[in-house]
Design a protein around this motif. Structure first.
Motif, mmCIF file in Angstrom:
data_model
loop_
_atom_site.group_PDB
_atom_site.id
_atom_site.type_symbol
_atom_site.label_atom_id
_atom_site.label_comp_id
_atom_site.label_asym_id
_atom_site.label_seq_id
_atom_site.Cartn_x
_atom_site.Cartn_y
_atom_site.Cartn_z
ATOM 1 N N ALA A 1 0.719 -1.168 0.003
ATOM 2 C CA ALA A 1 -0.247 0.008 0.054
ATOM 3 C C ALA A 1 0.888 1.280 0.047
ATOM 4 C CB ALA A 1 -0.855 -0.086 1.334
ATOM 5 N N GLU A 2 2.030 1.453 0.711
ATOM 6 C CA GLU A 2 3.198 2.347 0.621
ATOM 7 C C GLU A 2 3.217 2.911 -0.703
ATOM 8 O OE1 GLU A 2 6.567 3.705 3.631
ATOM 9 O OE2 GLU A 2 6.801 1.841 2.336
ATOM 10 N N LEU A 3 3.442 1.917 -1.725
ATOM 11 C CA LEU A 3 3.674 2.273 -3.058
ATOM 12 C C LEU A 3 2.237 2.425 -3.940
ATOM 13 C CD1 LEU A 3 6.826 -0.248 -3.665
ATOM 14 C CD2 LEU A 3 6.766 2.077 -3.259
ATOM 15 N N GLY A 4 1.380 2.105 -3.530
ATOM 16 C CA GLY A 4 -0.054 2.374 -4.087
ATOM 17 C C GLY A 4 -0.257 1.007 -5.049
ATOM 18 N N LEU A 5 0.319 -0.008 -4.904
ATOM 19 C CA LEU A 5 -0.034 -1.235 -5.761
ATOM 20 C C LEU A 5 -1.099 -1.804 -5.493
ATOM 21 C CD1 LEU A 5 3.729 -2.615 -5.503
ATOM 22 C CD2 LEU A 5 2.899 -1.170 -7.323
ATOM 23 N N SER A 6 -2.029 -2.019 -6.738
ATOM 24 C CA SER A 6 -3.282 -2.556 -6.643
ATOM 25 C C SER A 6 -3.175 -4.073 -6.736
ATOM 26 C CB SER A 6 -3.978 -1.889 -8.117
ATOM 27 O OG SER A 6 -3.367 -2.757 -9.027
ATOM 28 N N GLU A 7 -4.291 -4.621 -6.539
ATOM 29 C CA GLU A 7 -4.529 -5.915 -6.779
ATOM 30 C C GLU A 7 -4.322 -6.474 -7.779
ATOM 31 O OE1 GLU A 7 -8.376 -8.138 -4.722
ATOM 32 O OE2 GLU A 7 -8.849 -7.858 -6.779
ATOM 33 N N GLU A 8 -4.370 -5.986 -9.006
ATOM 34 C CA GLU A 8 -3.844 -6.340 -10.139
ATOM 35 C C GLU A 8 -2.372 -6.393 -10.344
ATOM 36 O OE1 GLU A 8 -6.205 -3.886 -10.075
ATOM 37 O OE2 GLU A 8 -7.930 -5.310 -10.124
ATOM 38 N N GLU A 9 -1.752 -5.493 -9.604
ATOM 39 C CA GLU A 9 -0.176 -5.400 -9.906
ATOM 40 C C GLU A 9 0.351 -6.428 -8.896
ATOM 41 O OE1 GLU A 9 0.757 -0.868 -10.721
ATOM 42 O OE2 GLU A 9 -0.437 -1.200 -9.096
ATOM 43 N N VAL A 10 -0.114 -6.603 -7.680
ATOM 44 C CA VAL A 10 0.175 -7.616 -6.574
ATOM 45 C C VAL A 10 -1.140 -8.526 -6.324
ATOM 46 C CG1 VAL A 10 1.127 -8.112 -4.241
ATOM 47 C CG2 VAL A 10 2.053 -6.174 -5.710
ATOM 48 N N PRO A 11 -1.278 -9.581 -7.105
ATOM 49 C CA PRO A 11 -2.503 -10.316 -6.795
ATOM 50 C C PRO A 11 -2.637 -11.270 -5.516
ATOM 51 C CG PRO A 11 -1.438 -10.588 -8.955
ATOM 52 C CD PRO A 11 -0.347 -10.101 -8.120
ATOM 53 N N VAL A 12 -1.511 -11.385 -4.876
ATOM 54 C CA VAL A 12 -1.521 -12.339 -3.754
ATOM 55 C C VAL A 12 -0.546 -11.665 -2.747
ATOM 56 C CG1 VAL A 12 -1.141 -14.531 -2.820
ATOM 57 C CG2 VAL A 12 -1.896 -14.307 -5.338
ATOM 58 N N LEU A 13 -1.405 -11.404 -1.561
ATOM 59 C CA LEU A 13 -0.811 -10.558 -0.649
ATOM 60 C C LEU A 13 -0.772 -11.392 0.651
ATOM 61 C CD1 LEU A 13 0.536 -7.996 0.779
ATOM 62 C CD2 LEU A 13 -1.723 -7.038 1.049
#
Length: 407
Positions: free
Chosen positions: A217-229
């Motif tokens: 979230a600090e980098l504003g990366l979306s679910e599409e960019e990071v699918p598995v957290l």
């Protein structure tokens, strides 16, 4: 039996023998370990929520409503409305569509990685990933390729020459070095080479990003960019358990396939409700994170001024590099004699030649606590006469290590 005894003796001689401490009372900076009053700088309770009064009260109230045990796996009759509430809260908090609870972070990584990749697939894993990631890769039976720590160019070259289903997995914040993965660049090369990106944000969740939502979230990366957290709840969140968050279809797939989810008892539902309370505390914890950062920044400046070799970490994980196992143990024991608990981290948790003290800060630490640590380090400087040599060795090994069991 003789072989086991011999191996234990060898570990003792090499400075690799490990022992447990028995802690009495709650987890907090001032704790009692083996009957001694110590000031601890080795906990992952980054926000000081493990003994927060509101957390304890939330658990007490929840116990009267839900009882204690989970009693069964989620797919039998163990999935309580409290678990559902926490999963929905975690999905919303991390900006994902859906979330799934696991009993521990280790089980989450084992289950997620072994479910999302198998024979005929290829997993790409950072060389300094946590042991749970390494073991998840092994359990998957996929081909595993390790790329040099944080080296996106090397990863991209590996991805370009590989066909078939590809999984890239990395820690968000590396647990022993304290540095943050190059997540934006990793997301980009994964998109370009059709690879599924898995980020374990165990040490970023609650600490980094807006409202403590983590390194992704600090980098504003979306679910599409990071699918598995993946995230854990026993560190900054102050309770226990873990979660994975992402698209609904992937969470449904994991529910069907992740063995460490399917075949284990659900966490106590009261603990899930207490964790919901702690999510509120995390979101409202801006002052806690600000204080935590002030401790980190001051420590880095003053410990470096004392001549200690630090790693390039801006997180609450602040390793003091030593190199030699016995020298690291001696420094840890000398600090303990002054009432300071800072554990020695040695191989195989870190690569050979990179033994260190792992200093970690909590928002519950005061600047007076930090004064005590810095004074102790000042008094113990004489124990590290070969500090520069050890640091050089550590830097050399960092470029060469390929198979360390990190965790």
């Amino acid at each position: 039996m003789r072989n086991f005894i011999s191996e234990l003796e060898q570990r003792k001689k090499a400075g690799l023998y490990r022992v447990r401490r028995q802690v009495s009372g709650p987890q907090q900076p001032a704790l009692t370990a083996d009957g001694k009053e110590l000031l601890s700088f080795c906990s992952n309770d980054y926000l000081g929520l493990a003994n927060h009064s509101a957390s304890i009260e939330a658990l007490r109230v929840a116990l009267s409503d839900t009882g204690l045990g989970g009693a069964a796996s989620h797919l039998i009759c163990g999935h309580h409305e409290a678990h559902q509430q926490l999963e929905e809260r975690l999905a919303a908090f991390t900006g994902r569509s859906s979330a799934l609870l696991f009993s521990t972070g280790y089980m989450a990584n084992l289950g997620v990685i072994s479910a999302l990749a198998g024979r005929g697939d290829t997993i790409f894993s950072d060389q300094l990933n946590h042991a749970s990631i390494i073991d998840g890769c092994i359990l998957s039976r996929a081909t595993v390729r390790r790329y040099p720590h944080g080296d996106v160019a090397s990863l991209e070259a590996m991805l370009a020459e590989t066909d078939g289903h590809k999984l890239v997995v990395t820690d968000g914040v590396f647990s022993m070095d304290g540095d943050v993965a190059p997540l934006r660049a990793l997301a980009k090369v994964c998109r370009e080479h059709d690879a599924l990106l898995v980020v374990d944000d165990a040490h970023g969740f609650g600490v980094l990003g807006p409202q403590g939502r983590g390194s992704v979230a600090e980098l504003g990366l979306s679910e599409e960019e990071v699918p598995v957290l993946v995230g854990t709840l026993g560190k900054a969140a102050g309770t226990s358990g873990a979660f994975v968050a992402g698209p609904e279809v992937l969470m449904d797939y994991l529910l069907q396939k992740a063995r460490t989810y399917i075949y284990t008892t659900a966490m106590p539902p009261a603990l899930a409700l207490a964790t919901c309370n702690n999510l509120d505390l995390i979101g409202q914890g801006g002052e806690r994170r600000k204080h935590l950062q002030s401790l980190t920044d001051r420590f880095r400046q003053e410990a470096a001024a004392l001549g200690y070799s630090l790693m390039p970490s801006g997180t609450p994980i602040q390793p003091i590099m030593v190199g030699d196992n016995q020298e690291t143990l001696a420094l840890s024991r000398a600090l303990e004699a002054q009432g300071l608990l800072v554990t020695a981290i040695r191989p195989p948790t870190v690569p050979e030649g990179e033994a260190r003290l792992r200093v970690t800060f909590s928002a519950s630490h005061s600047h007076q606590d930090l004064d005590s640590l810095l004074q102790g380090l000042s008094d113990c400087c004489h124990l590290l006469g070969h500090r520069d040599v050890a640091d050089d060795k550590a830097r050399l090994n960092r470029g060469m290590v390929e198979t360390c069991l990190y965790g």
